[in-house]
Design an enzyme around this catalytic site. Structure first.
Site, short mmCIF file in Angstrom:
data_model
loop_
_atom_site.label_atom_id
_atom_site.label_comp_id
_atom_site.label_asym_id
_atom_site.label_seq_id
_atom_site.Cartn_x
_atom_site.Cartn_y
_atom_site.Cartn_z
N SER A 176 0.79 -1.23 0.00
CA SER A 176 0.00 0.00 0.00
C SER A 176 0.83 1.27 0.00
CB SER A 176 -0.97 -0.01 1.18
OG SER A 176 -0.28 -0.27 2.38
N HIS A 204 -5.65 -3.88 -2.15
CA HIS A 204 -5.41 -2.93 -3.24
C HIS A 204 -5.37 -3.60 -4.61
CE1 HIS A 204 -4.60 0.61 -0.77
NE2 HIS A 204 -4.00 -0.21 0.08
N LYS A 235 -12.01 -0.27 -0.89
CA LYS A 235 -11.10 0.48 -1.77
C LYS A 235 -11.69 0.57 -3.18
CE LYS A 235 -7.53 0.35 1.45
NZ LYS A 235 -6.89 -0.56 2.39
C1 LIG Z 1 -6.75 -0.74 3.79
C2 LIG Z 1 -6.11 -2.03 4.03
C3 LIG Z 1 -6.61 -2.90 4.99
C4 LIG Z 1 -7.74 -2.53 5.89
O1 LIG Z 1 -8.95 -2.55 5.21
P1 LIG Z 1 -10.18 -1.71 5.82
O2 LIG Z 1 -11.37 -2.31 5.13
O3 LIG Z 1 -9.95 -0.29 5.47
O4 LIG Z 1 -10.18 -1.96 7.29
C5 LIG Z 1 -6.01 -4.13 5.10
N1 LIG Z 1 -4.95 -4.48 4.35
C6 LIG Z 1 -4.42 -3.65 3.42
C7 LIG Z 1 -3.26 -4.08 2.61
C8 LIG Z 1 -4.98 -2.39 3.25
O5 LIG Z 1 -4.46 -1.55 2.37
#
Ligand SMILES: *Cc1c(COP(=O)(O)O)cnc(C)c1O
Length: 383
Positions: A176, A204, A235
């Protein structure tokens, strides 16, 4: 009690604060603070679905049909037929036997890893894994071994020395803060050879890679009973919540042991309806052009432009593009200068990353002119 410690953060330029945007209609590619409109390069709404009528209509219909709150955990009938429909849709989307919903990506990781690993097991974890995976490893009673970022050879060496124990390899698919993709083909081969479970966090990658199907599809890796795929709706899919897709046996184990599922209220049905709608959009050929293909066209335009300016984007291969342009102070200064020009592009600082950077995320909702505006301002700055 904490004010001294906070002062120390402030001195180092590391104090964080929450920034609330104002309510405006339209995609998250533009946001408003203090009455000003900014081009937003900080959202993970890759396909521009979060504020779309597709999702708001689906949520509104379900709100009328099911009401708002879920009232209880899934095990105590807090879920509705929509939860079940979404799980079936996710399993079919990922090509797995079954899937299970979680209330967020953070909750999914924190619940699943401690549930599938314990004392006497070893977890192998990429050094740049997401904080939620790091926290999940800490919560698990398994031994933890960290391998160098995206270094399958290093993982291979470490895992061979773990003879006799149950092994679990854990990795982000898309990292990320780096925007690079894990070498999943090599990792899968190593897991197979060493009889290890693989847990991938495709937060992602879902909706972005593999024509929207995620990182496994991107590498043409077939699902296997020992591969557990986690992904989020929060996302690219523009909604909220997360899923785990895997073999039916693993999913049944999670239903019986995953504490974030058992001891937490189910997501509201209107949230589930929005996720279901987003998944249908990513699956549909007609919409793919509009969303997934547009995302990648925008990504190439920005990436090529940054390279023409000679900027360092690390190993980015995705719509997450880091720009490394100096120390913490310099990076903060660039971010502030962009803000003055109505471009929101935050600096990411330690301890989130060791190397300070601007983190740009480009989405399908940006116009070519949004991208060119950013490139134009960066050019003027002569970084
Ligand atoms: C954003 C993210 C999460 C958390 O997801 P949420 O639904 O926002 O709690 C977990 N793992 C990765 C790699 C992320 O980028």
């Amino acid at each position: 009690m904490f004010s001294e410690r906070l002062k120390a953060f402030e001195k180092k330029g590391l104090l964080r604060s929450i920034r609330d945007r104002e309510p405006r209609h339209g995609a998250l590619s533009h946001i408003h603070f203090n009455g000003e409109r900014y081009i937003n390069f900080a959202s993970n709404d890759y396909l521009g679905l979060a504020a779309s009528k597709h999702l708001t209509d689906a949520a509104a219909d379900a709100l009328v049909e099911f009401g708002f709150g879920a009232g209880a955990s899934r095990l105590l009938s807090g879920g509705t037929r929509l939860h079940c429909e979404l799980e079936t849709a996710v399993a079919s989307f990922k090509g797995t036997e079954a899937a299970l919903l979680f209330n967020s990506g953070y909750t999914a990781n924190m619940s699943v890893l401690p549930s599938i690993s314990g004392e006497g097991d070893i977890i192998f974890s990429d050094e740049l894994n997401h904080a939620s995976l790091i926290d999940a490893c800490r919560l698990s009673k398994a031994q933890k071994v960290i391998y160098r970022h995206a270094d399958a050879a290093h993982l291979g060496e470490l895992i061979e020395n773990a003879e006799g124990k149950r092994k679990i390899v854990v990795s982000d698919t898309v990292f990320s803060m780096e925007g690079d993709v894990a070498p999943l083909k090599d990792i899968v081969a190593i897991c197979k050879e060493n009889d290890a479970l693989l847990y991938v966090d495709d937060a992602h990658g879902t909706g972005v890679l593999g024509n929207g199907r995620g990182a496994m599809a991107h590498y043409c890796i077939r699902p296997e009973p020992w591969i557990i795929q986690m992904g989020t709706f929060s996302k690219a899919l523009g909604s909220y919540g997360a899923f785990v897709a895997a073999g039916a046996g693993i999913i049944e184990w999670l239903i019986n042991t995953a504490r974030g599922l058992i001891f937490s209220t189910a997501l509201p049905s209107c949230v589930i309806a929005a996720s279901l709608k987003a998944l249908r959009i990513v699956e549909s050929g007609a919409h793919k052009q509009e969303f997934v293909a547009k995302l990648w066209r925008n990504r190439e335009r920005l990436f090529d432009g940054l390279h023409a300016l000679g900027l360092n984007t690390l190993r980015s291969e995705t719509p997450i593009i880091p720009i490394v342009a100096g120390d913490v102070n310099k990076t903060m200064e660039i971010s502030r200068a962009l803000l003055d020009r109505r471009i929101y592009c935050p600096a990411i600082r330690p301890p989130t990353v060791t190397l300070p950077r601007l983190r740009v995320t480009v989405t399908a909702a940006h116009s070519e002119s949004d991208i060119d505006t950013l490139l134009g301002v960066l050019k003027e700055m002569r970084l």
